[in-house]
Design a protein around this motif. Sequence first.
Motif, short mmCIF file in Angstrom:
data_model
loop_
_atom_site.label_atom_id
_atom_site.label_comp_id
_atom_site.label_asym_id
_atom_site.label_seq_id
_atom_site.Cartn_x
_atom_site.Cartn_y
_atom_site.Cartn_z
N ASP A 39 23.51 64.97 136.04
CA ASP A 39 23.85 64.44 134.72
C ASP A 39 23.65 62.94 134.60
O ASP A 39 23.47 62.42 133.48
CB ASP A 39 25.32 64.78 134.40
CG ASP A 39 25.51 66.26 134.12
OD1 ASP A 39 24.49 66.97 133.95
OD2 ASP A 39 26.66 66.72 134.10
N ASN A 40 23.69 62.22 135.71
CA ASN A 40 23.51 60.76 135.65
C ASN A 40 22.13 60.37 135.13
O ASN A 40 21.94 59.25 134.63
CB ASN A 40 23.71 60.15 137.04
CG ASN A 40 25.13 60.31 137.54
OD1 ASN A 40 26.07 60.29 136.75
ND2 ASN A 40 25.30 60.47 138.85
N ALA A 41 21.17 61.28 135.25
CA ALA A 41 19.81 60.98 134.79
C ALA A 41 19.63 61.19 133.29
O ALA A 41 18.63 60.71 132.73
CB ALA A 41 18.81 61.85 135.55
N LEU A 42 20.57 61.86 132.63
CA LEU A 42 20.37 62.20 131.21
C LEU A 42 20.21 60.98 130.32
O LEU A 42 19.28 60.94 129.49
CB LEU A 42 21.52 63.09 130.73
CG LEU A 42 21.62 64.47 131.40
CD1 LEU A 42 22.77 65.27 130.80
CD2 LEU A 42 20.32 65.24 131.24
N PRO A 43 21.07 59.95 130.42
CA PRO A 43 20.86 58.77 129.56
C PRO A 43 19.53 58.08 129.83
O PRO A 43 18.85 57.65 128.89
CB PRO A 43 22.04 57.86 129.93
CG PRO A 43 23.07 58.76 130.53
CD PRO A 43 22.30 59.82 131.23
N LEU A 44 19.14 57.97 131.11
CA LEU A 44 17.86 57.35 131.44
C LEU A 44 16.69 58.16 130.90
O LEU A 44 15.69 57.61 130.43
CB LEU A 44 17.73 57.19 132.96
CG LEU A 44 18.68 56.18 133.62
CD1 LEU A 44 18.55 56.24 135.15
CD2 LEU A 44 18.36 54.77 133.13
N LEU A 45 16.80 59.48 130.96
CA LEU A 45 15.76 60.33 130.41
C LEU A 45 15.63 60.15 128.90
O LEU A 45 14.52 60.10 128.35
CB LEU A 45 16.05 61.80 130.73
CG LEU A 45 15.51 62.34 132.04
CD1 LEU A 45 16.13 63.68 132.37
CD2 LEU A 45 13.99 62.45 131.99
N ALA A 46 16.78 60.06 128.23
CA ALA A 46 16.75 59.87 126.78
C ALA A 46 16.06 58.56 126.42
O ALA A 46 15.24 58.50 125.49
CB ALA A 46 18.18 59.89 126.23
N GLU B 275 12.35 58.06 124.41
CA GLU B 275 12.21 57.22 123.23
C GLU B 275 11.13 56.16 123.44
O GLU B 275 10.32 55.89 122.54
CB GLU B 275 13.55 56.55 122.91
CG GLU B 275 13.53 55.72 121.64
CD GLU B 275 14.89 55.16 121.29
OE1 GLU B 275 14.97 54.40 120.31
OE2 GLU B 275 15.87 55.46 122.01
N ALA B 276 11.10 55.57 124.62
CA ALA B 276 10.12 54.52 124.91
C ALA B 276 8.70 55.08 124.97
O ALA B 276 7.74 54.44 124.50
CB ALA B 276 10.46 53.83 126.23
N ALA B 277 8.54 56.27 125.54
CA ALA B 277 7.21 56.85 125.68
C ALA B 277 6.66 57.38 124.36
O ALA B 277 5.45 57.39 124.15
CB ALA B 277 7.24 57.97 126.71
N ALA B 278 7.57 57.82 123.49
CA ALA B 278 7.19 58.36 122.18
C ALA B 278 6.15 59.49 122.32
O ALA B 278 5.24 59.61 121.51
CB ALA B 278 6.65 57.25 121.27
N ALA B 279 6.29 60.28 123.38
CA ALA B 279 5.38 61.40 123.59
C ALA B 279 5.82 62.60 122.74
O ALA B 279 6.99 62.71 122.35
CB ALA B 279 5.36 61.79 125.07
N ALA B 280 4.89 63.49 122.49
CA ALA B 280 5.20 64.66 121.67
C ALA B 280 6.08 65.67 122.41
O ALA B 280 6.78 66.46 121.78
CB ALA B 280 3.91 65.33 121.21
N ALA B 281 6.01 65.66 123.74
CA ALA B 281 6.76 66.65 124.53
C ALA B 281 7.16 66.03 125.86
O ALA B 281 6.55 65.05 126.31
CB ALA B 281 5.94 67.90 124.75
N THR B 282 8.18 66.63 126.47
CA THR B 282 8.67 66.15 127.76
C THR B 282 8.80 67.31 128.71
O THR B 282 9.39 68.34 128.38
CB THR B 282 10.03 65.45 127.62
OG1 THR B 282 9.91 64.36 126.71
CG2 THR B 282 10.52 64.92 128.97
#
Length: 318
Positions: A157-164, A168-175
């Motif tokens: 769960d610690n990675a969830l904020p960093l992933l979010a 947002e920074a990558a602005a990719a269509a999918a993850t």
Amino acid sequence: MNMPQRIEQDRIMYRSGAAARLAGLPVETLRIWERRYSLSEAERSEHGQRLYSAEQVARLGLLKQLVDQGHAIGVLAGLAREQLQAMLSVGAGDARVSGAPVRIMLVGPSLARRVAAERQGLGLEVRASCARLDGVAELGAATGAQVLVVELSELDDNALPLLAEAREAAAAAATVVLYRFCASATIRALRSLGCLVARVPADLGELSLLCRSALAGQRLPIQEAQAVAPPRFDDEALASIAAAGTRLTCECPRHLSELLLMVGSFERYSAQCANRNPDDARLHAQLGLAAGQARMVLEGALTTLAIADGLPLPPPRN
């Protein structure tokens, strides 16, 4: 005789030869796949022969088609029929994504090197890469990546904020998020955010499939954790096998039974062990999973030995 065998409730069951023929497989291939990868929870006849349902035969047919397309059976073996069907649909091609290579941004310590070493045939174009999630902000959206691919071996769960923030920074269509160990709750949280979550693939061809699936908006129902079947033998059954007479000159049945008693006991113990904090809970979940997987391997070995030597086997559990 390779004829379907009718059992209770008028269900049709197929012996190995018939199941292999209907799936388009050589029966020898089916036997190898079962031995190495435990493809299905096939039932057993009273003589110890494998019996396959129509659902299992259909799944074998999907496996055959995907292997013919170049997918590794070791990657496919743990997937459900619905997942295999989704992969086959994607593999058939989607005009929106099947032409040009998928543009990706890679995050992780080793994935970029693996992709770079695979010089051709992946259908992926790496626009940017970094080792850590906090490096995505520096790369930004200017890379034009369609898919953000994140490799996190131990995902929590610690990675969830960093992933979010990275999304947002990558602005990719999918993850696409790849992991080796992860709690089911974390996987559910990521999937609820629209991420496609899967284990780190051994075959990079699967990475291309995952990226195209994510880009096409197809959320494959990837298993949230490796499935562990319920125990095949209880302690009483193991004791009966250990005590039964045997034609073998060695004591392998007794030793295997004793190992299973120990492993099963530890599996139950790890599930009941006190958890002082979330880290403890994750650790014990991993211990229980490891014990369950070890138990399944040993149960397969004991079942094979018992059938070969005429030892008593309990009826299959529903």
